[in-house]
Design a protein around this motif. Structure first.
Motif, short mmCIF file in Angstrom:
data_model
loop_
_atom_site.label_atom_id
_atom_site.label_comp_id
_atom_site.label_asym_id
_atom_site.label_seq_id
_atom_site.Cartn_x
_atom_site.Cartn_y
_atom_site.Cartn_z
N LEU A 40 0.83 -1.20 0.00
CA LEU A 40 0.00 0.00 0.00
C LEU A 40 0.87 1.26 0.00
O LEU A 40 0.61 2.20 -0.75
CB LEU A 40 -0.93 0.00 1.21
CG LEU A 40 -1.79 1.25 1.41
CD1 LEU A 40 -2.72 1.46 0.22
CD2 LEU A 40 -2.58 1.14 2.71
N GLU A 41 1.91 1.27 0.81
CA GLU A 41 2.82 2.41 0.87
C GLU A 41 3.44 2.69 -0.50
O GLU A 41 3.51 3.84 -0.94
CB GLU A 41 3.90 2.14 1.91
CG GLU A 41 4.79 3.31 2.20
CD GLU A 41 4.06 4.46 2.89
OE1 GLU A 41 4.43 5.62 2.62
OE2 GLU A 41 3.14 4.20 3.68
N GLU A 42 3.87 1.63 -1.19
CA GLU A 42 4.47 1.80 -2.51
C GLU A 42 3.43 2.27 -3.53
O GLU A 42 3.72 3.12 -4.37
CB GLU A 42 5.12 0.50 -2.98
CG GLU A 42 6.33 0.11 -2.16
CD GLU A 42 7.40 1.19 -2.13
OE1 GLU A 42 7.91 1.57 -3.21
OE2 GLU A 42 7.72 1.65 -1.03
N ALA A 43 2.22 1.71 -3.48
CA ALA A 43 1.16 2.12 -4.41
C ALA A 43 0.84 3.60 -4.22
O ALA A 43 0.62 4.33 -5.20
CB ALA A 43 -0.09 1.26 -4.21
N GLU A 44 0.84 4.04 -2.97
CA GLU A 44 0.60 5.47 -2.70
C GLU A 44 1.77 6.31 -3.19
O GLU A 44 1.57 7.40 -3.74
CB GLU A 44 0.34 5.68 -1.21
CG GLU A 44 -1.00 5.14 -0.77
CD GLU A 44 -1.22 5.19 0.73
OE1 GLU A 44 -0.22 5.30 1.50
OE2 GLU A 44 -2.39 5.12 1.14
N PHE A 45 3.00 5.83 -3.00
CA PHE A 45 4.18 6.56 -3.46
C PHE A 45 4.14 6.78 -4.97
O PHE A 45 4.41 7.86 -5.47
CB PHE A 45 5.46 5.83 -3.08
CG PHE A 45 6.71 6.49 -3.61
CD1 PHE A 45 7.27 7.56 -2.95
CD2 PHE A 45 7.30 6.04 -4.79
CE1 PHE A 45 8.42 8.19 -3.43
CE2 PHE A 45 8.44 6.65 -5.29
CZ PHE A 45 9.00 7.73 -4.61
N TYR A 46 3.77 5.73 -5.72
CA TYR A 46 3.72 5.82 -7.18
C TYR A 46 2.39 6.40 -7.68
O TYR A 46 2.18 6.52 -8.88
CB TYR A 46 3.97 4.45 -7.82
CG TYR A 46 5.39 3.98 -7.61
CD1 TYR A 46 6.45 4.57 -8.29
CD2 TYR A 46 5.67 2.96 -6.70
CE1 TYR A 46 7.75 4.16 -8.09
CE2 TYR A 46 6.98 2.54 -6.50
CZ TYR A 46 8.01 3.14 -7.20
OH TYR A 46 9.30 2.73 -7.00
N ASN A 47 1.49 6.71 -6.74
CA ASN A 47 0.22 7.36 -7.05
C ASN A 47 -0.62 6.55 -8.05
O ASN A 47 -1.14 7.06 -9.03
CB ASN A 47 0.44 8.79 -7.58
CG ASN A 47 -0.82 9.62 -7.50
OD1 ASN A 47 -1.70 9.34 -6.71
ND2 ASN A 47 -0.90 10.64 -8.35
N ILE A 48 -0.77 5.25 -7.75
CA ILE A 48 -1.60 4.36 -8.58
C ILE A 48 -2.92 4.16 -7.83
O ILE A 48 -3.06 3.24 -7.02
CB ILE A 48 -0.89 3.02 -8.85
CG1 ILE A 48 0.52 3.28 -9.42
CG2 ILE A 48 -1.71 2.15 -9.79
CD1 ILE A 48 1.38 2.04 -9.48
N ALA A 49 -3.86 5.04 -8.11
CA ALA A 49 -5.11 5.10 -7.34
C ALA A 49 -5.89 3.78 -7.35
O ALA A 49 -6.40 3.35 -6.31
CB ALA A 49 -5.99 6.23 -7.86
N SER A 50 -5.98 3.14 -8.51
CA SER A 50 -6.75 1.89 -8.58
C SER A 50 -6.11 0.80 -7.72
O SER A 50 -6.80 0.01 -7.07
CB SER A 50 -6.88 1.41 -10.02
OG SER A 50 -5.60 1.22 -10.61
N LEU A 51 -4.79 0.77 -7.68
CA LEU A 51 -4.09 -0.22 -6.86
C LEU A 51 -4.22 0.12 -5.38
O LEU A 51 -4.38 -0.78 -4.55
CB LEU A 51 -2.61 -0.31 -7.27
CG LEU A 51 -1.77 -1.32 -6.51
CD1 LEU A 51 -2.35 -2.72 -6.63
CD2 LEU A 51 -0.33 -1.30 -7.04
N VAL A 52 -4.18 1.39 -5.05
CA VAL A 52 -4.37 1.81 -3.65
C VAL A 52 -5.72 1.30 -3.16
O VAL A 52 -5.83 0.73 -2.06
CB VAL A 52 -4.26 3.35 -3.51
CG1 VAL A 52 -4.72 3.80 -2.14
CG2 VAL A 52 -2.84 3.80 -3.79
#
Length: 149
Positions: A40-52
């Motif tokens: 989750l932290e990485e998905a937020e870092f890369y700003n991938i909303a659907s993955l978040v």
């Protein structure tokens, strides 16, 4: 950025694997050894909303599952003839899941042909209500069994 124009991203490569796989094929796959919060932290870092959203849903589902305690199942055994198998399996509903098929043969003659008989084992998770009382599943499987007899 280096002299060739490449960017250095100093992040944990362990948690980047699920991110990369999600970008490749659109499915979230996280190894059991990996903390979902790290993904989750990485998905937020890369700003991938659907993955978040997906990772947050998975974390919430896992929290709900562990707060409910161990999953309990109820099993039913249905007796049916060979020609009824397809219909029975295709009409299972209410969360019932096919588990096993056991051939029990037949001692009956129907016309000139023997009809094979089977026991079909099905299961369903028991749902816990909010007040702690365990609810039994619906009676559809019992009714189907009686109708087949």
């Amino acid at each position: 950025q280096d002299e060739t124009g490449a960017y250095l991203i100093d992040r944990d490569p362990t948690y980047f694997g699920p991110i990369l796989n999600y970008l490749r094929h659109g499915k979230l796959i996280i190894n059991k050894e990996l903390a979902e919060e790290g993904v989750l932290e990485e998905a937020e870092f890369y700003n991938i909303a659907s993955l978040v959203r997906l990772v947050k849903e998975r974390i919430r589902d896992n929290e709900n599952r562990t707060s409910q305690g161990p999953v309990k199942h109820v099993y039913r055994v249905l007796q049916c003839q060979e020609e009824e198998l397809t219909q029975m399996v295709s009409t299972m509903s209410d969360g019932w899941k096919f588990e096993q098929l056991i051939s029990i043969g037949s001692s009956y003659n129907y016309g000139n042909e023997d009809q094979a008989e089977f026991l079909c084992v099905v299961s369903r998770e028991l749902n816990n209500s909010t007040n702690g009382i365990v609810k039994e599943p619906s009676e559809k499987a019992k009714v189907r069994r009686l109708l087949r007899r």
